[in-house]
Design a protein around this motif. Structure first.
Motif, PDB file in Angstrom:
ATOM      1  N   CYS A  19      10.138  78.447 -50.367  1.00  0.00           N
ATOM      2  CA  CYS A  19       9.663  77.750 -49.170  1.00  0.00           C
ATOM      3  C   CYS A  19       9.344  76.300 -49.519  1.00  0.00           C
ATOM      4  N   ALA A  20      10.235  75.677 -50.298  1.00  0.00           N
ATOM      5  CA  ALA A  20       9.965  74.318 -50.776  1.00  0.00           C
ATOM      6  C   ALA A  20      10.953  73.299 -50.241  1.00  0.00           C
ATOM      7  N   GLY A  21      11.861  73.705 -49.347  1.00  0.00           N
ATOM      8  CA  GLY A  21      12.878  72.800 -48.848  1.00  0.00           C
ATOM      9  C   GLY A  21      12.369  71.875 -47.762  1.00  0.00           C
ATOM     10  N   VAL A  22      13.171  70.838 -47.466  1.00  0.00           N
ATOM     11  CA  VAL A  22      12.782  69.877 -46.437  1.00  0.00           C
ATOM     12  C   VAL A  22      13.575  70.066 -45.145  1.00  0.00           C
ATOM     13  N   GLY A  23      14.710  70.759 -45.203  1.00  0.00           N
ATOM     14  CA  GLY A  23      15.463  71.092 -43.996  1.00  0.00           C
ATOM     15  C   GLY A  23      15.941  69.894 -43.208  1.00  0.00           C
ATOM     16  N   GLU A  24      16.556  68.918 -43.861  1.00  0.00           N
ATOM     17  CA  GLU A  24      16.971  67.687 -43.193  1.00  0.00           C
ATOM     18  C   GLU A  24      17.994  67.931 -42.085  1.00  0.00           C
ATOM     19  N   ARG A  25      18.918  68.894 -42.271  1.00  0.00           N
ATOM     20  CA  ARG A  25      19.969  69.121 -41.279  1.00  0.00           C
ATOM     21  C   ARG A  25      19.433  69.699 -39.984  1.00  0.00           C
ATOM     22  N   ALA A  26      18.250  70.314 -40.034  1.00  0.00           N
ATOM     23  CA  ALA A  26      17.714  70.990 -38.860  1.00  0.00           C
ATOM     24  C   ALA A  26      17.196  70.011 -37.810  1.00  0.00           C
ATOM     25  N   ALA A  64       6.555  73.943 -52.376  1.00  0.00           N
ATOM     26  CA  ALA A  64       6.653  72.690 -53.114  1.00  0.00           C
ATOM     27  C   ALA A  64       5.287  72.375 -53.721  1.00  0.00           C
ATOM     28  N   ARG A  65       5.293  71.697 -54.830  1.00  0.00           N
ATOM     29  CA  ARG A  65       4.035  71.426 -55.533  1.00  0.00           C
ATOM     30  C   ARG A  65       3.089  70.556 -54.710  1.00  0.00           C
ATOM     31  N   ASP A  66       3.636  69.722 -53.847  1.00  0.00           N
ATOM     32  CA  ASP A  66       2.798  68.847 -53.027  1.00  0.00           C
ATOM     33  C   ASP A  66       2.704  69.320 -51.577  1.00  0.00           C
ATOM     34  N   CYS A  87       4.936  76.102 -56.877  1.00  0.00           N
ATOM     35  CA  CYS A  87       5.764  76.050 -58.085  1.00  0.00           C
ATOM     36  C   CYS A  87       7.189  75.614 -57.782  1.00  0.00           C
ATOM     37  N   GLY A  88       7.455  75.126 -56.571  1.00  0.00           N
ATOM     38  CA  GLY A  88       8.807  74.827 -56.143  1.00  0.00           C
ATOM     39  C   GLY A  88       9.466  73.717 -56.933  1.00  0.00           C
TER      40      GLY A  88
END
Length: 262
Positions: A19-26, A64-66, A87-88
């Motif tokens: 669950c660490a992605g940013v999903g830019e295409r969405a 994601a860590r942040d 821990c992503g």
């Protein structure tokens, strides 16, 4: 080739949700897993479905860590079966690899099963997870939910179809994907960040994962239009626990919506 003795302690099952992605295409204006859908965050729907599978000893969400959005999106994610780790990595493969390390640190054995599931496949039903577990528990390799390709497959060049490809042996990979924790760790370490799913890493070792029938509703939210379709499906189906084993009119209604959209 790994072998597992029948005298080993019975393997347990765990879920891992990268669950660490940013999903830019969405086009969701932020990480797509936190976009609102039918009154709750995308990932909240996903986790509710996994929570409804009794055979999963625990579900680990790898952030994601942040990350600063999860607790707001899923404020009740706590308890003995609900695990969380920041821990992503920079890629899906890196996040899954780090999640597996975290699972091992929490006592998961190399021979235990790990079901990796996309946070953005929020239409998941518990019955599909049970189907995968039933098929893979006695399998030497493990496997994944997948769909046999039904549509005609084209090869494109500069936006034009240049030839039709054989579709008979083509499958669309879905998640969850279920493999032994230790074997998946080793496979990902050898494959590196180039693989886009866990089955690819296992295949690269010479093993052949089992293909288990998935469902057309188990779509991954990738493009803006996917969100509108998922919203309609969620609003036509029961709640997460009932949806996990839904049959009858509500399930038929959801299937009708999907058929209309296709």
């Amino acid at each position: 080739m790994p072998t597992h003795s029948m005298t080993d302690a019975a393997p347990r099952c765990y879920a891992l949700v990268p669950c660490a992605g940013v999903g830019e295409r969405a086009g969701a204006g932020g990480p797509k897993q936190y976009a609102q859908l039918a009154g709750r965050a995308v990932v909240a729907h996903t986790l509710a479905a996994l929570d409804a599978v009794p055979r999963l000893d625990a579900t680990l969400v790898a952030l994601a860590r942040d990350d600063r959005g999860f607790e707001h999106a899923v404020p009740d994610w706590s308890g003995p079966r609900r695990w969380l780790a920041r821990c992503g990595g920079a890629t899906r493969a890196a996040t899954v690899a780090a999640g597996l390390v975290e699972l091992r640190q929490r006592g998961v054995r190399a021979t235990d099963w790990v079901l990796v599931h996309d946070a953005a496949r929020c239409l998941l039903r518990a019955q599909w997870v049970d189907r995968l577990i039933d098929a893979c528990l006695s399998d030497e390799v493990g496997g994944l939910l997948a769909l046999s390709l039904a549509d005609t497959l084209k090869h494109a060049d500069a936006g034009r179809a240049t030839r039709t490809l054989e579709r008979r042996d083509k499958w669309l990979a879905q998640t969850p994907q279920m493999f032994r924790c230790g074997e998946l760790q080793a496979a990902l370490a050898a494959a590196g960040d180039v693989v886009t799913d866990e089955a690819s890493a296992i295949e690269a070792t010479g093993r052949a994962p089992l293909l288990v029938a998935g469902d057309y509703e188990n779509l991954k939210l990738t493009w803006p239009a996917d969100f509108a379709l998922a919203e309609r499906l969620l609003r036509s189906a029961p709640g997460p626990h009932e949806r996990g084993r839904a049959t009858g009119a509500a399930g038929d209604a959801a299937a009708a919506v999907l058929h209309e959209a296709r």
